[in-house]
Design a protein around this motif. Structure first.
Motif, PDB file in Angstrom:
ATOM      1  N   CYS A 128       0.844  -1.203   0.000  1.00  0.00           N
ATOM      2  CA  CYS A 128       0.000   0.000   0.000  1.00  0.00           C
ATOM      3  C   CYS A 128       0.879   1.254   0.000  1.00  0.00           C
ATOM      4  O   CYS A 128       2.050   1.213   0.362  1.00  0.00           O
ATOM      5  N   SER A 129       0.292   2.373  -0.391  1.00  0.00           N
ATOM      6  CA  SER A 129       0.963   3.672  -0.305  1.00  0.00           C
ATOM      7  C   SER A 129       0.032   4.655   0.384  1.00  0.00           C
ATOM      8  O   SER A 129      -1.187   4.620   0.185  1.00  0.00           O
ATOM      9  N   SER A 130       0.610   5.533   1.193  1.00  0.00           N
ATOM     10  CA  SER A 130      -0.202   6.534   1.880  1.00  0.00           C
ATOM     11  C   SER A 130      -0.798   7.505   0.866  1.00  0.00           C
ATOM     12  O   SER A 130      -0.149   7.877  -0.107  1.00  0.00           O
ATOM     13  N   LYS A 131      -2.030   7.919   1.103  1.00  0.00           N
ATOM     14  CA  LYS A 131      -2.735   8.818   0.180  1.00  0.00           C
ATOM     15  C   LYS A 131      -2.760  10.253   0.724  1.00  0.00           C
ATOM     16  O   LYS A 131      -2.694  10.473   1.933  1.00  0.00           O
ATOM     17  N   CYS A 132      -2.887  11.189  -0.199  1.00  0.00           N
ATOM     18  CA  CYS A 132      -3.083  12.594   0.176  1.00  0.00           C
ATOM     19  C   CYS A 132      -4.548  12.967  -0.044  1.00  0.00           C
ATOM     20  O   CYS A 132      -5.328  12.200  -0.601  1.00  0.00           O
ATOM     21  N   ASN A 133      -4.916  14.159   0.436  1.00  0.00           N
ATOM     22  CA  ASN A 133      -6.272  14.685   0.267  1.00  0.00           C
ATOM     23  C   ASN A 133      -7.333  13.733   0.835  1.00  0.00           C
ATOM     24  O   ASN A 133      -8.398  13.539   0.253  1.00  0.00           O
ATOM     25  N   VAL A 134      -7.011  13.147   1.987  1.00  0.00           N
ATOM     26  CA  VAL A 134      -7.965  12.298   2.707  1.00  0.00           C
ATOM     27  C   VAL A 134      -8.101  12.849   4.121  1.00  0.00           C
ATOM     28  O   VAL A 134      -7.119  12.948   4.852  1.00  0.00           O
ATOM     29  N   GLY A 135      -9.315  13.210   4.504  1.00  0.00           N
ATOM     30  CA  GLY A 135      -9.524  13.754   5.837  1.00  0.00           C
ATOM     31  C   GLY A 135      -8.961  15.162   5.970  1.00  0.00           C
ATOM     32  O   GLY A 135      -8.546  15.782   4.980  1.00  0.00           O
ATOM     33  N   PRO A 136      -8.918  15.685   7.181  1.00  0.00           N
ATOM     34  CA  PRO A 136      -8.405  17.050   7.387  1.00  0.00           C
ATOM     35  C   PRO A 136      -6.935  17.143   7.013  1.00  0.00           C
ATOM     36  O   PRO A 136      -6.155  16.214   7.228  1.00  0.00           O
ATOM     37  N   SER A 137      -6.545  18.268   6.437  1.00  0.00           N
ATOM     38  CA  SER A 137      -5.144  18.489   6.080  1.00  0.00           C
ATOM     39  C   SER A 137      -4.338  18.785   7.349  1.00  0.00           C
ATOM     40  O   SER A 137      -4.892  19.017   8.422  1.00  0.00           O
ATOM     41  N   ILE A 138      -3.023  18.822   7.202  1.00  0.00           N
ATOM     42  CA  ILE A 138      -2.159  19.141   8.337  1.00  0.00           C
ATOM     43  C   ILE A 138      -2.400  20.582   8.799  1.00  0.00           C
ATOM     44  O   ILE A 138      -2.411  20.866   9.990  1.00  0.00           O
ATOM     45  N   ALA A 139      -2.605  21.474   7.843  1.00  0.00           N
ATOM     46  CA  ALA A 139      -2.884  22.868   8.197  1.00  0.00           C
ATOM     47  C   ALA A 139      -4.174  22.973   9.002  1.00  0.00           C
ATOM     48  O   ALA A 139      -4.247  23.696  10.004  1.00  0.00           O
ATOM     49  N   GLU A 140      -5.205  22.237   8.578  1.00  0.00           N
ATOM     50  CA  GLU A 140      -6.480  22.241   9.314  1.00  0.00           C
ATOM     51  C   GLU A 140      -6.323  21.592  10.683  1.00  0.00           C
ATOM     52  O   GLU A 140      -6.904  22.040  11.673  1.00  0.00           O
ATOM     53  N   PHE A 141      -5.526  20.535  10.734  1.00  0.00           N
ATOM     54  CA  PHE A 141      -5.285  19.828  11.981  1.00  0.00           C
ATOM     55  C   PHE A 141      -4.592  20.747  12.995  1.00  0.00           C
ATOM     56  O   PHE A 141      -5.004  20.840  14.160  1.00  0.00           O
ATOM     57  N   MET A 142      -3.542  21.443  12.568  1.00  0.00           N
ATOM     58  CA  MET A 142      -2.813  22.344  13.462  1.00  0.00           C
ATOM     59  C   MET A 142      -3.659  23.537  13.866  1.00  0.00           C
ATOM     60  O   MET A 142      -3.578  24.014  14.999  1.00  0.00           O
ATOM     61  N   ASN A 143      -4.491  24.029  12.945  1.00  0.00           N
ATOM     62  CA  ASN A 143      -5.379  25.138  13.284  1.00  0.00           C
ATOM     63  C   ASN A 143      -6.389  24.724  14.347  1.00  0.00           C
ATOM     64  O   ASN A 143      -6.675  25.484  15.279  1.00  0.00           O
ATOM     65  N   ALA A 144      -6.908  23.499  14.224  1.00  0.00           N
ATOM     66  CA  ALA A 144      -7.856  22.988  15.222  1.00  0.00           C
ATOM     67  C   ALA A 144      -7.170  22.838  16.574  1.00  0.00           C
ATOM     68  O   ALA A 144      -7.762  23.126  17.628  1.00  0.00           O
TER      69      ALA A 144
END
Length: 270
Positions: A128-144
């Motif tokens: 498997c390979s990790s995917k992008c654009n799934v769930g909240p982004s890192i920017a959204e995560f840090m803002n939260a």
């Protein structure tokens, strides 16, 4: 106002004192606030602080600043001595043995974060390979994260938290392509994204947290930096652990990965 614009002073940052210069002065709710620049430090650390956090730069207070720094360095020496007397191995996202994870860190990874790292590695080993654009982004995560903490912080602490958020996101953008992907993932389209903070998933962020100490290794050689970053990093790890638990990430982890390649068997020709 006890201090004037342009005055050289000593200002607390956590438990240590640093030489600073007052850039601006203002009043808020009849209390003075001072915009300060820490002398010898990047403008990144410029911040607003209250009068109670500032001391006059005189002989007595300079001695106090030097004594606090000496005590901090002695504490660091004792901690290093403790580490050297026990078997310690460096953290890597490629490790699978729990005994090897969370070692040589100035902070400890929560157990559920370690579990995610282990499952992450197993999925990659399966193709498997990790995917992008799934769930909240890192920017959204840090803002939260910052928003959740800001409710209980004063203006000065909020300013420090904003600086911490900017620093984490900047580090993430720089290290993503080189350090946060397994070799088998580097040909996948996630490796060349333009804005990692806006497109990467929580899986990439957990990998980032697992390597944060090595990324900041040189910075942490200065005990003042350790003191400055210790509390926000510990808070971020704890908050991330809580979000992982709430979202049941371990159960839902496969949505953050591509499907493994189909394994076919060649039929024997008779």
């Amino acid at each position: 106002m006890s201090f004037a614009k342009g005055e050289r002073v000593l200002s607390f940052h956590d438990e240590l004192l640093y030489e600073a210069k007052i850039l601006h002065v203002k009043e808020k709710k009849n209390e003075p606030l001072y915009h300060i620049h820490y002398v010898g430090w990047s403008k990144y650390w410029d911040t607003w602080t209250s009068e109670s956090e500032i001391l006059k730069k005189n002989k007595e207070n300079v001695e106090k600043m030097e004594n606090l720094m000496a005590e901090c360095k002695e504490t660091e020496r004792i901690e290093k001595s403790k580490v050297s007397r026990s078997r310690k191995r460096k953290l890597s996202i490629s490790l699978t043995d729990k005994e090897e994870i969370g070692i040589e860190l100035t902070f400890q990874l929560p157990d559920n974060i370690i579990d995610i790292l282990q499952h992450d590695k197993l999925l990659v080993e399966d193709g498997c390979s990790s995917k992008c654009n799934v769930g909240p982004s890192i920017a959204e995560f840090m803002n939260a994260f910052r928003t959740s903490k800001s409710k209980s912080l004063c203006e000065f602490e909020n300013s420090k938290m904003e600086e911490f958020e900017k620093g984490i996101l900047a580090y993430f953008d720089v290290v993503y392509g080189k350090f946060l992907l397994y070799p088998t993932e580097k040909d996948y389209n996630c490796s060349k994204i333009r804005s990692p903070r806006d497109q990467c998933s929580v899986i990439h962020f957990i990998r980032f947290l697992s390597k944060l100490h090595s990324f900041l290794h040189d910075l942490f050689k200065n005990p003042a930096n350790q003191q400055m970053l210790k509390e926000p990093i510990a808070s971020l790890l704890s908050w991330t652990s809580e979000r992982v638990e709430e979202s049941n990430l371990l159960v839902e982890i496969k949505q953050y990965f591509t499907e493994p390649p189909v394994k076919t068997q060649l039929k024997k020709i008779t």
